[in-house]
Write a protein that holds these residues in place. Sequence first.
Motif, short mmCIF file in Angstrom:
data_model
loop_
_atom_site.label_atom_id
_atom_site.label_comp_id
_atom_site.label_asym_id
_atom_site.label_seq_id
_atom_site.Cartn_x
_atom_site.Cartn_y
_atom_site.Cartn_z
N ALA A 11 0.82 -1.21 0.00
CA ALA A 11 0.00 0.00 0.00
C ALA A 11 0.85 1.26 0.00
O ALA A 11 0.33 2.35 -0.25
CB ALA A 11 -0.94 0.00 1.21
N ASN A 12 2.13 1.13 0.28
CA ASN A 12 3.04 2.27 0.22
C ASN A 12 3.08 2.81 -1.20
O ASN A 12 3.51 2.11 -2.12
CB ASN A 12 4.43 1.83 0.69
CG ASN A 12 5.47 2.92 0.55
OD1 ASN A 12 5.15 4.09 0.30
ND2 ASN A 12 6.73 2.55 0.69
N PRO A 13 2.65 4.04 -1.44
CA PRO A 13 2.61 4.55 -2.82
C PRO A 13 3.99 4.71 -3.43
O PRO A 13 4.10 4.86 -4.65
CB PRO A 13 1.90 5.91 -2.67
CG PRO A 13 2.12 6.29 -1.25
CD PRO A 13 2.15 5.02 -0.47
N ASN A 14 5.04 4.66 -2.62
CA ASN A 14 6.39 4.80 -3.15
C ASN A 14 7.07 3.45 -3.41
O ASN A 14 8.27 3.41 -3.69
CB ASN A 14 7.26 5.60 -2.18
CG ASN A 14 6.78 7.03 -2.03
OD1 ASN A 14 6.17 7.57 -2.94
ND2 ASN A 14 7.04 7.63 -0.89
N LYS A 18 -3.92 -10.18 -8.17
CA LYS A 18 -5.16 -9.66 -7.63
C LYS A 18 -4.90 -8.63 -6.52
O LYS A 18 -5.49 -7.54 -6.51
CB LYS A 18 -6.01 -10.81 -7.08
CG LYS A 18 -7.30 -10.38 -6.42
CD LYS A 18 -8.04 -11.57 -5.83
CE LYS A 18 -9.29 -11.11 -5.08
NZ LYS A 18 -10.00 -12.25 -4.44
N MET A 19 -3.99 -8.96 -5.60
CA MET A 19 -3.69 -8.04 -4.51
C MET A 19 -3.00 -6.78 -5.03
O MET A 19 -3.21 -5.68 -4.52
CB MET A 19 -2.83 -8.73 -3.44
CG MET A 19 -3.55 -9.88 -2.74
SD MET A 19 -2.53 -10.66 -1.46
CE MET A 19 -2.43 -9.35 -0.26
N ALA A 20 -2.16 -6.92 -6.06
CA ALA A 20 -1.50 -5.75 -6.64
C ALA A 20 -2.51 -4.81 -7.26
O ALA A 20 -2.39 -3.58 -7.16
CB ALA A 20 -0.47 -6.20 -7.67
N LYS A 21 -3.54 -5.36 -7.91
CA LYS A 21 -4.57 -4.52 -8.53
C LYS A 21 -5.40 -3.79 -7.47
O LYS A 21 -5.96 -2.72 -7.74
CB LYS A 21 -5.46 -5.36 -9.44
CG LYS A 21 -4.83 -5.72 -10.78
CD LYS A 21 -5.81 -6.44 -11.67
CE LYS A 21 -5.21 -6.66 -13.06
NZ LYS A 21 -5.02 -5.36 -13.76
N GLU A 22 -5.52 -4.38 -6.28
CA GLU A 22 -6.32 -3.72 -5.24
C GLU A 22 -5.69 -2.40 -4.80
O GLU A 22 -6.41 -1.42 -4.54
CB GLU A 22 -6.46 -4.66 -4.03
CG GLU A 22 -7.34 -5.88 -4.30
CD GLU A 22 -7.42 -6.78 -3.07
OE1 GLU A 22 -6.89 -6.39 -2.01
OE2 GLU A 22 -8.02 -7.87 -3.17
N VAL A 23 -4.37 -2.37 -4.69
CA VAL A 23 -3.71 -1.15 -4.22
C VAL A 23 -3.14 -0.32 -5.36
O VAL A 23 -2.81 0.85 -5.17
CB VAL A 23 -2.58 -1.51 -3.22
CG1 VAL A 23 -3.15 -2.21 -1.99
CG2 VAL A 23 -1.53 -2.39 -3.87
N ASP A 24 -3.04 -0.92 -6.54
CA ASP A 24 -2.49 -0.22 -7.72
C ASP A 24 -3.37 -0.53 -8.91
O ASP A 24 -2.98 -1.26 -9.83
CB ASP A 24 -1.05 -0.66 -7.96
CG ASP A 24 -0.41 0.08 -9.14
OD1 ASP A 24 -0.76 1.26 -9.35
OD2 ASP A 24 0.43 -0.53 -9.84
N PRO A 25 -4.60 0.02 -8.92
CA PRO A 25 -5.53 -0.34 -10.01
C PRO A 25 -5.04 0.09 -11.39
O PRO A 25 -5.37 -0.55 -12.39
CB PRO A 25 -6.82 0.38 -9.62
CG PRO A 25 -6.40 1.47 -8.69
CD PRO A 25 -5.20 0.95 -7.96
#
Length: 598
Positions: free
Chosen positions: A196-199, A219-226
Amino acid sequence: MEALIPVINKLQDVFNTVGADAIQLPQIVVLGNQSSGKSSVIESLVGRSFLPRGPGIVTRRPLILQLVYSPKDSKEHRSAEEVYRNQETGSVSWNPLVQLLPKGTVNLEEWAKFLHTKEKIYSNFDEIRQEIERETDRMAGNNKGICPEPINLKIFSTRVVNLTLVDLPGITKVPIGDQPEDIENQIRNLIIKYIANPNSIILAVTAANTDMATSEAIKMAKEVDPDGRRTLAVVTKLDLMDAGTDAIDILCGRVIPVKLGIIGVVNRSQQDIIDRKSITDALKDEATYLQRKYPTIASRNGTPYLAKTLNRLLMHHIRDCLPELKVRVNVMISQFQSLLNSYGEDVSDKSQTLLQIITKFASAYCSTIEGTARNIETTELCGGARICYIFHETFGRTLDSIHPLVGLTRMDILTAIRNATGPRPALFVPEVSFELLVKRQIRRLEDPSLRCVELVHEEMQRIVQHCGTEVQQEMQRFPRLHQRIVDVVTLLLRTRLPATNSMVENLVAIELAYINTKHPDFRSEAALVSALLKSDGLVDDHTPMYRQKNPRPTSTPVSAVLRLFLRQMGERGSILVFLAKLLDCGQVNCRDRSPHKT
């Protein structure tokens, strides 16, 4: 550009040392299903086998791995100093045989350091694996559970590119063995915390012999980085796909498009690991396989291309995040510099400083009670003024509000008199009954007195927290010392509270134990005897006190003597008058019910 990653690594070291994560630093987070090949990808990037291996969940703590490129002529990371530290205790060894062996990093091709072992140098990668296992068991236990506390490892080598990777536990669905029932949620929450860290750059690892559409990592990557702007996919185990199938559509992004790209790699098999096949040989076999199976895209796949891509992505990502990071770091520097300045100069003599602080605190405490403090509070009463208010206002009003006859009925008085006289008719009020009734009323003074002690105790504790602005500013330099002083003073006040309560109870008990008829209050009331008897018509002005006239029907000799007796009790005169009037009424009623005798 190459210098950006080492700068971020230094910041990472600083925040790990002080235990703060106020700034979210750029890093590459590796996630994937359990046994998807995450560890093999990381080992291929390093070029050495150093991560724990085995069935089930092996990575149970986040591993923050910093890869530092250190050429032979590097003076920044290499040192000629020799280390003679015992690996178990950390103490310096003076064994001459040990000192003959060079322990510096000048001639080493690669070495590693853990944050928790300080400056200890690991040149044997088997020892690195063992240390990771020991540290994992120490924090996470032996029950296959996970721990969110990371392990920080820094590897210096002449064959790596500058990278910062975070290896996370593999995604699992079903707890095995003695794992907790919520192991899936624990791992998921841990992964979300990092990605979830945007950096951060998300490195989603998926095995080629599974359906990519069911990949939990994607799937988890798309949740925080759509938008997929910071997600890079890695497809492992290309050589384990079913015969007659290939991954060309997956690698070209036709199945699931990933903005940063999809890179395929070939891992070492379990048999290769058992046979201790080197990473160098595995990379050669990987290049050969890709040229044979995917010749058109072989140059855009493989571990070497993955390492260069990650290095490039991380540098560009750091460059984009650098302005914001710089602003936040400067703000934090300003804040902590102000905090550091507020602590004052360095302490040269600790004993003298300690004595001065305690003396200032004691003086401020006494000044607050005596009202001689420099800064006088204007908004509320505090210190000695508050204690004075408690005594003269709160406690005084409480005593004035206590009526001496509350709870004392006529029936109580008559019953006490009759019980004290026994079978004989009562002529005078028995002293025993009087003392019994008076003592019961005196005992009512005990509870307000104890409450007064409690209020004073609370105020003295309150003074501890607010005794002087100068002392408070001095205490900010040493918060633990301040807390310890507060604890000691509070404990001292608490230990004296039972003794004070006991003293108050003893004072009340003294009043209950003895009625002093020689008290001046009794003598002053004796002067009212004549006036009281004259008002009742019991004596003439020219006759002695023992010569009496015939009493009037509204007053009796018994009542007159009772009034005299009771008024001699001083402040308790209200009870006397009450008893006298009670007996008057009783005798008049008796005469009304019986015929008069002449």
